[in-house]
Design an enzyme around this catalytic site. Structure first.
Site, PDB file in Angstrom:
ATOM      1  N   THR A 202       0.796  -1.246   0.000  1.00  0.00           N
ATOM      2  CA  THR A 202       0.000   0.000   0.000  1.00  0.00           C
ATOM      3  C   THR A 202       0.824   1.291   0.000  1.00  0.00           C
ATOM      4  O   THR A 202       0.256   2.362  -0.153  1.00  0.00           O
ATOM      5  CB  THR A 202      -1.040   0.084   1.141  1.00  0.00           C
ATOM      6  OG1 THR A 202      -0.442   0.450   2.377  1.00  0.00           O
ATOM      7  CG2 THR A 202      -1.830  -1.205   1.286  1.00  0.00           C
ATOM      8  N   ASP A 203       2.146   1.234   0.166  1.00  0.00           N
ATOM      9  CA  ASP A 203       2.940   2.463   0.157  1.00  0.00           C
ATOM     10  C   ASP A 203       4.257   2.243  -0.579  1.00  0.00           C
ATOM     11  O   ASP A 203       5.305   2.735  -0.168  1.00  0.00           O
ATOM     12  CB  ASP A 203       3.207   2.941   1.587  1.00  0.00           C
ATOM     13  CG  ASP A 203       3.700   4.387   1.635  1.00  0.00           C
ATOM     14  OD1 ASP A 203       3.270   5.191   0.789  1.00  0.00           O
ATOM     15  OD2 ASP A 203       4.507   4.714   2.524  1.00  0.00           O
ATOM     16  N   LEU A 204       4.193   1.516  -1.698  1.00  0.00           N
ATOM     17  CA  LEU A 204       5.425   1.161  -2.408  1.00  0.00           C
ATOM     18  C   LEU A 204       5.784   2.251  -3.423  1.00  0.00           C
ATOM     19  O   LEU A 204       5.634   2.088  -4.625  1.00  0.00           O
ATOM     20  CB  LEU A 204       5.286  -0.199  -3.096  1.00  0.00           C
ATOM     21  CG  LEU A 204       6.602  -0.854  -3.526  1.00  0.00           C
ATOM     22  CD1 LEU A 204       7.548  -1.003  -2.341  1.00  0.00           C
ATOM     23  CD2 LEU A 204       6.372  -2.203  -4.172  1.00  0.00           C
ATOM     24  N   HIS A 205       6.270   3.372  -2.904  1.00  0.00           N
ATOM     25  CA  HIS A 205       6.726   4.446  -3.766  1.00  0.00           C
ATOM     26  C   HIS A 205       8.231   4.310  -3.996  1.00  0.00           C
ATOM     27  O   HIS A 205       8.873   3.364  -3.531  1.00  0.00           O
ATOM     28  CB  HIS A 205       6.354   5.811  -3.174  1.00  0.00           C
ATOM     29  CG  HIS A 205       6.842   6.029  -1.776  1.00  0.00           C
ATOM     30  ND1 HIS A 205       8.172   6.294  -1.494  1.00  0.00           N
ATOM     31  CD2 HIS A 205       6.203   6.014  -0.583  1.00  0.00           C
ATOM     32  CE1 HIS A 205       8.323   6.447  -0.192  1.00  0.00           C
ATOM     33  NE2 HIS A 205       7.142   6.278   0.396  1.00  0.00           N
ATOM     34  N   ASN A 208      10.675   3.757  -1.140  1.00  0.00           N
ATOM     35  CA  ASN A 208      10.471   2.551  -0.343  1.00  0.00           C
ATOM     36  C   ASN A 208      10.937   1.295  -1.065  1.00  0.00           C
ATOM     37  O   ASN A 208      10.487   0.185  -0.764  1.00  0.00           O
ATOM     38  CB  ASN A 208       9.002   2.416   0.068  1.00  0.00           C
ATOM     39  CG  ASN A 208       8.710   3.138   1.365  1.00  0.00           C
ATOM     40  OD1 ASN A 208       9.624   3.545   2.073  1.00  0.00           O
ATOM     41  ND2 ASN A 208       7.445   3.291   1.702  1.00  0.00           N
TER      42      ASN A 208
END
Length: 312
Positions: A202-205, A208
């Site tokens: 959900t936060d794989l930018h 990251n």
């Protein structure tokens, strides 16, 4: 290690930043950010002693965690101490489930203290250092491996999205009505399929994903810092659009850039592009809601522009 020596390893700016968070914002019944930050030197000293770790350099900090390079008997590692909050709660569960496949390897965890011991990666290299198309393809390839059956106990993406969208009515005037109406309809349509939930990061930018250390047999890029949830893989794409945003441009350029990032990621990840477009619209609306609630007009304006770019 003495507490006062451990205190020297904690950046003052990080202590000040984390101190802004209330216990209610953590939503796990833990301490406020200020309480946790005040106790962090004692916590760090205790963990270093308990796990027989030696700090080897300055730590890196994010919004709510301190990551310190350490040495242990069998080599290098990274010690992560996070303020106990809902987004961090299931990180050890997700990392255990992935067991080093496409993600950083979990060595040890102490959930009661919100502490993790992780494999050492190359913190100097993330996906902001490569061209945007390659970065999106790398993330798509990682997601293809990370999207396994969700273990029980994780937060549900549909329920999470629905809770946030219910706050739209209180923001009348801040967000365009046609966009909030479309979000409501999309949520209804996208959750009607009853698809089996997958384990999501959900936060794989771009920041990251870190490079593995040279000389190891690990894959070249690995995901870190999951905010684990269970849901549809299409929810994962939105972080690629809100980061490196200066490269998106505005107007028609933003539309082309956003659609290209989405298409590249979906192809590499094996995600249906139309479904990802819908979930990304919902995810972007959530970002707009949070911006409006926080009085951040710049964030609201960016996300409204992105919603227009995602509109059919």
């Amino acid at each position: 290690m003495r507490t006062e020596d451990a205190a020297a390893l904690v950046p003052a700016a990080f202590t000040e930043f984390v101190g802004r968070w209330s216990a209610e914002e953590g939503n796990v019944g833990g301490p406020s950010g200020a309480q946790w930050a005040a106790d962090l030197p004692r916590l760090l000293a205790g963990v270093l002693d308990d796990w027989e770790l030696t700090p080897t350099g300055p730590g890196r900090t994010g919004y709510s965690a301190l990551v310190l390079p350490v040495e242990r008997a069998d080599g290098r590692a990274a010690l992560k101490l996070a303020w106990p909050h809902l987004e961090a709660r299931d990180e050890p569960l997700a990392l255990r489930h992935w067991d080093g496949k496409a993600a950083v390897q979990l060595i040890a965890a102490d959930p009661s203290r919100s502490v993790l011991l992780l494999e050492a990666l190359d913190s100097s290299r993330d996906l902001t250092t490569v061209d945007i198309d390659t970065a999106c393809a790398v993330i798509g390839g990682l997601l293809a491996q990370l999207h396994v059956d969700a273990p029980p106990g994780l937060r549900s993406v549909p329920e999470y999205v629905e809770r946030v969208l219910t706050r739209m009515d209180a923001l009348a005037g801040a967000l365009p009505r046609r966009m909030t109406d479309r979000a409501t309809g999309l949520l209804r349509d996208l959750t009607a399929s009853g698809a089996k939930p997958r384990l999501l990061h959900t936060d794989l930018h771009f920041e990251n994903v870190l490079a593995s250390r040279s000389g190891t047999d690990r894959p070249p890029w690995l995901a870190i810092d999951p905010h684990a949830m269970a849901g549809h893989p299409g929810f994962e794409v939105q972080p690629l659009l809100r980061n490196r945003r200066d490269e998106l441009g505005t107007g028609s350029a933003m539309r082309r850039g956003a659609r290209r990032r989405l298409a590249i990621c979906c192809e590499a990840a094996g995600i249906d592009e139309d479904e990802a477009l819908g979930w990304t619209y919902l995810h972007t609306m959530m970002q707009a809601i949070w911006g409006a609630e926080g009085g951040d007009q710049g964030e609201v304006s960016f996300n409204i522009a992105l919603l227009k770019a995602l509109d059919d």
